[in-house]
Design an enzyme around this catalytic site. Structure first.
Site, PDB file in Angstrom:
ATOM      1  N   ASP A 184      -2.865  11.252   9.863  1.00  0.00           N
ATOM      2  CA  ASP A 184      -4.251  11.000  10.291  1.00  0.00           C
ATOM      3  C   ASP A 184      -4.970   9.996   9.398  1.00  0.00           C
ATOM      4  O   ASP A 184      -6.129   9.663   9.640  1.00  0.00           O
ATOM      5  CB  ASP A 184      -5.035  12.321  10.347  1.00  0.00           C
ATOM      6  CG  ASP A 184      -5.082  13.030   9.004  1.00  0.00           C
ATOM      7  OD1 ASP A 184      -4.538  12.479   8.013  1.00  0.00           O
ATOM      8  OD2 ASP A 184      -5.657  14.133   8.927  1.00  0.00           O
ATOM      9  N   ARG A 203     -10.063   4.176  -5.512  1.00  0.00           N
ATOM     10  CA  ARG A 203      -9.097   3.975  -6.588  1.00  0.00           C
ATOM     11  C   ARG A 203      -9.158   2.537  -7.078  1.00  0.00           C
ATOM     12  O   ARG A 203      -9.316   1.605  -6.286  1.00  0.00           O
ATOM     13  CB  ARG A 203      -7.693   4.296  -6.063  1.00  0.00           C
ATOM     14  CG  ARG A 203      -6.605   4.110  -7.078  1.00  0.00           C
ATOM     15  CD  ARG A 203      -5.347   4.865  -6.720  1.00  0.00           C
ATOM     16  NE  ARG A 203      -4.648   4.315  -5.562  1.00  0.00           N
ATOM     17  CZ  ARG A 203      -3.513   4.828  -5.074  1.00  0.00           C
ATOM     18  NH1 ARG A 203      -2.984   5.903  -5.633  1.00  0.00           N
ATOM     19  NH2 ARG A 203      -2.933   4.295  -4.026  1.00  0.00           N
ATOM     20  N   LYS A 215      -8.942   5.647  -0.654  1.00  0.00           N
ATOM     21  CA  LYS A 215      -7.810   6.511  -0.327  1.00  0.00           C
ATOM     22  C   LYS A 215      -8.322   7.626   0.571  1.00  0.00           C
ATOM     23  O   LYS A 215      -9.191   8.398   0.164  1.00  0.00           O
ATOM     24  CB  LYS A 215      -7.206   7.072  -1.620  1.00  0.00           C
ATOM     25  CG  LYS A 215      -5.739   7.393  -1.482  1.00  0.00           C
ATOM     26  CD  LYS A 215      -5.104   7.763  -2.808  1.00  0.00           C
ATOM     27  CE  LYS A 215      -3.739   8.382  -2.558  1.00  0.00           C
ATOM     28  NZ  LYS A 215      -3.121   8.879  -3.792  1.00  0.00           N
ATOM     29  N   ARG A 248       3.957  -2.311  -5.573  1.00  0.00           N
ATOM     30  CA  ARG A 248       4.939  -1.309  -5.976  1.00  0.00           C
ATOM     31  C   ARG A 248       6.344  -1.895  -5.946  1.00  0.00           C
ATOM     32  O   ARG A 248       6.566  -2.942  -5.327  1.00  0.00           O
ATOM     33  CB  ARG A 248       4.894  -0.137  -4.982  1.00  0.00           C
ATOM     34  CG  ARG A 248       3.514   0.454  -4.821  1.00  0.00           C
ATOM     35  CD  ARG A 248       3.224   0.801  -3.364  1.00  0.00           C
ATOM     36  NE  ARG A 248       1.795   1.062  -3.161  1.00  0.00           N
ATOM     37  CZ  ARG A 248       1.225   2.258  -3.300  1.00  0.00           C
ATOM     38  NH1 ARG A 248       1.969   3.304  -3.569  1.00  0.00           N
ATOM     39  NH2 ARG A 248      -0.068   2.410  -3.150  1.00  0.00           N
ATOM     40  N   ASP A 280       8.245   3.720  -3.966  1.00  0.00           N
ATOM     41  CA  ASP A 280       6.935   3.310  -3.444  1.00  0.00           C
ATOM     42  C   ASP A 280       5.800   3.846  -4.311  1.00  0.00           C
ATOM     43  O   ASP A 280       4.641   3.470  -4.109  1.00  0.00           O
ATOM     44  CB  ASP A 280       6.751   3.768  -1.987  1.00  0.00           C
ATOM     45  CG  ASP A 280       7.039   5.244  -1.807  1.00  0.00           C
ATOM     46  OD1 ASP A 280       8.164   5.672  -2.124  1.00  0.00           O
ATOM     47  OD2 ASP A 280       6.141   5.978  -1.356  1.00  0.00           O
ATOM     48  N   ASN A 281       6.118   4.721  -5.254  1.00  0.00           N
ATOM     49  CA  ASN A 281       5.094   5.253  -6.146  1.00  0.00           C
ATOM     50  C   ASN A 281       5.272   4.737  -7.572  1.00  0.00           C
ATOM     51  O   ASN A 281       4.845   5.377  -8.535  1.00  0.00           O
ATOM     52  CB  ASN A 281       5.126   6.784  -6.130  1.00  0.00           C
ATOM     53  CG  ASN A 281       4.713   7.343  -4.773  1.00  0.00           C
ATOM     54  OD1 ASN A 281       3.949   6.704  -4.033  1.00  0.00           O
ATOM     55  ND2 ASN A 281       5.208   8.507  -4.435  1.00  0.00           N
ATOM     56  N   GLY A 326       4.144   1.784   3.655  1.00  0.00           N
ATOM     57  CA  GLY A 326       2.864   1.054   3.708  1.00  0.00           C
ATOM     58  C   GLY A 326       1.678   1.976   3.505  1.00  0.00           C
ATOM     59  O   GLY A 326       1.821   3.200   3.458  1.00  0.00           O
ATOM     60  N   GLY A 356      -0.675   4.122   4.539  1.00  0.00           N
ATOM     61  CA  GLY A 356      -0.929   4.900   5.751  1.00  0.00           C
ATOM     62  C   GLY A 356      -2.238   5.668   5.694  1.00  0.00           C
ATOM     63  O   GLY A 356      -2.776   6.086   6.711  1.00  0.00           O
ATOM     64  N   ARG A 357      -2.716   5.890   4.466  1.00  0.00           N
ATOM     65  CA  ARG A 357      -4.029   6.557   4.340  1.00  0.00           C
ATOM     66  C   ARG A 357      -4.800   5.912   3.195  1.00  0.00           C
ATOM     67  O   ARG A 357      -5.538   6.566   2.469  1.00  0.00           O
ATOM     68  CB  ARG A 357      -3.859   8.054   4.092  1.00  0.00           C
ATOM     69  CG  ARG A 357      -3.068   8.294   2.877  1.00  0.00           C
ATOM     70  CD  ARG A 357      -3.197   9.512   2.174  1.00  0.00           C
ATOM     71  NE  ARG A 357      -2.004   9.510   1.327  1.00  0.00           N
ATOM     72  CZ  ARG A 357      -1.495  10.518   0.748  1.00  0.00           C
ATOM     73  NH1 ARG A 357      -2.050  11.656   0.874  1.00  0.00           N
ATOM     74  NH2 ARG A 357      -0.428  10.417   0.011  1.00  0.00           N
TER      75      ARG A 357
END
Ligand code: AMP
Ligand code: MG
Length: 469
Positions: free
Chosen positions: A122, A173, A110, A180, A245-246, A87, A89-90
């Site tokens: 983080d 972005r 992002k 994905r 995922d990419n 998911g 996350g950042r």
């Protein structure tokens, strides 16, 4: 001067597909770059983007009315191993906008802070990955490769802890969507057919309106990826972390973490520090794409009707259609690189040239760019072998104009990106802006930018790249 008018559709999907989350905000944001060409293409006001409200959006301090502000759920196979919950996350999707030509785009921050998918992270980014992705993705767009784009780069004024303490950054972005292969996997592995069906309908409506079934959609995703990877290959591009995922189902290049363009050519070239076994080496990319698409296919099979044996056979056939599409696209691209139309003779000449290049690790970009201006020979030590090749090649009457339109004279070389990042960390953004400007004109020879075409000196060479954490 008006704020973006959001037109969100992902938020109409079942709520378990995303999490509502507000960006963390930046203490002292500074705009490093605003992509005015892209803003115009999207129909966004650059005056507004530069205004206080615009900066508040780009730095995650306040989102305009109508923003979606969501983190999307996805899973993924990372280096072949399934991670059931990844998911955003950042990253945080601000919302969707519809451009003047009717095309729909996601805007995403992002590095905007923690989300329910951040796990131990983080949710932040430091400036390095922001500037790298900005340069790489905008270069890809300039040479015509389907890709996510960079609308803005912001320094947050915050320090983030990595191996050392580094200045934080946020990239805005833009993508046709951020859906994905791993988005399908998230629901596939949970047996959530309702969400899968909704996702499928969403993707068909958004990216493949000609598709009328999951199988037809799969066919189109496979073809789009085959063409995309062939295009990467023709630029010496190594994505570096082709986890499921990419891989975007839209067919755009996404996630430039450890991505790199080769200087010296070798088919097994790898840069990513975590890719110890060369899974994502240059030459492996088409094979990995097929592997990833097989994961997508297996998620879609339950949606393909009650005759599951037939569904498996159909999906398998479609995944196996990749090599033919890929080969055709590869032939088009590489034959154009040597100024020829696709032909068996062209293929043989390319194979010979690539072998020669690999044996000396000749510079990928300079050899091809040098074919149209007679400097390719200088890139070889074994001039005799090159002369033999050139003799046979000339006999095919290559088209110089075609080569000039196909072979960039400049690529985002690792060492140049690294230098731009180092300067930016020290507060000097001039090298970044210079590189950005030069990469936007990749087919144009200009004396003032000659140094940017040079391969790295021994001490400048970058041999390892890192994920964008
Ligand atoms: P990547 O390999 O860069 O595509 O990222 C893989 C996963 O790790 C994604 O789910 C990211 O959202 C997550 N991730 C990477 N870096 C961070 C970070 N600094 N904080 C939170 N999540 C992260
Ligand atoms: Mg990723």
């Amino acid at each position: 001067m008006t704020a973006p008018e959001f037109n969100n559709s992902y938020t109409d999907l079942p709520p378990r597909m995303f999490a509502q989350v507000a960006p963390a905000g930046s203490p002292d944001p500074e705009l490093i770059a605003l992509n005015e060409t892209l803003a115009a293409r999207l129909g966004l006001s650059t005056d507004w983007l530069r205004s206080e409200a615009g900066m508040a959006m780009l730095s995650g301090n306040a989102l305009p009315e109508g923003a979606a502000s969501i983190a999307q759920a996805y899973a993924g196979h990372q280096f072949g191993h399934l991670s059931p919950q990844l998911g955003d996350g950042r990253a945080l999707m601000i919302g969707e906008v519809v451009a003047p030509d009717g095309k729909r785009f996601d805007l995403q921050l992002k590095g905007a802070g923690r989300t329910p998918f951040s796990r131990q992270g983080d949710g932040k980014s430091w400036l390095g990955p922001v500037l790298r992705e900005y340069l790489d993705s905008e270069f890809m767009a300039a040479v015509g490769v389907p890709t996510t784009r960079a609308l803005a780069a912001v320094a947050t004024g915050e320090r983030v802890q990595r191996e050392t303490v580094l200045p934080g950054g946020i990239m805005t972005r833009v993508a046709a969507s951020h859906i994905r292969v791993g988005t399908f996997e998230y629901f596939g592995i949970r047996g959530d057919l309702e969400a899968l069906r909704a996702l499928c309908d969403h993707v068909m409506a958004r990216h493949y309106p000609e598709a009328s079934s999951p199988l037809e959609m799969l066919e189109m995703v496979v073809a789009a990826q085959a063409r995309l990877v062939a295009h990467w290959m023709a630029l010496g591009f190594i994505h570096g972390v082709m986890n499921t995922d990419n891989m975007a189902v839209s067919g755009e290049t996404i996630d430039y973490g450890p991505a790199a363009f080769m200087d010296g050519y070798h088919p097994d070239r790898v840069f990513s520090s975590i890719d110890r076994h060369g899974r994502y080496a240059w030459s492996q990319q088409p094979h990995v794409a097929v592997w990833n698409l097989a994961q997508l296919a297996s998620c879609l099979i339950p949606l393909m009707g009650s005759d599951q044996d037939k569904a498996i056979a159909d999906a398998t056939r479609v995944v196996h259609s990749f090599p033919a599409t890929y080969q055709a696209a590869w032939m088009d691209r590489f034959c154009a690189k040597i100024g020829l139309f696709p032909s068996a003779e062209g293929k043989a000449l390319i194979d010979r040239l690539l072998d020669l290049m690999a044996s000396e690790q000749a510079d990928f970009t300079r050899v091809f760019a040098g074919l149209s201006d007679g400097t390719a020979r200088d890139e070889f030590l074994n001039r005799e072998a090159f002369d033999d090749w050139q003799h046979d090649w000339q006999a095919q009457s290559p088209d110089t104009g075609l080569m000039r339109r196909t072979n960039p004279v400049r690529i985002p070389r690792n060492h140049r990106i690294e230098q731009a990042i180092q300067a930016a960390v020290a507060g000097d953004y001039a090298p970044f802006h210079r590189l950005d400007a030069a990469l936007r004109a990749p087919f144009e020879n200009r004396a003032a930018w000659d140094d940017l075409s040079n391969p790295p000196l021994a001490e400048e060479r970058v041999t390892r790249t890192f994920c964008g954490t």
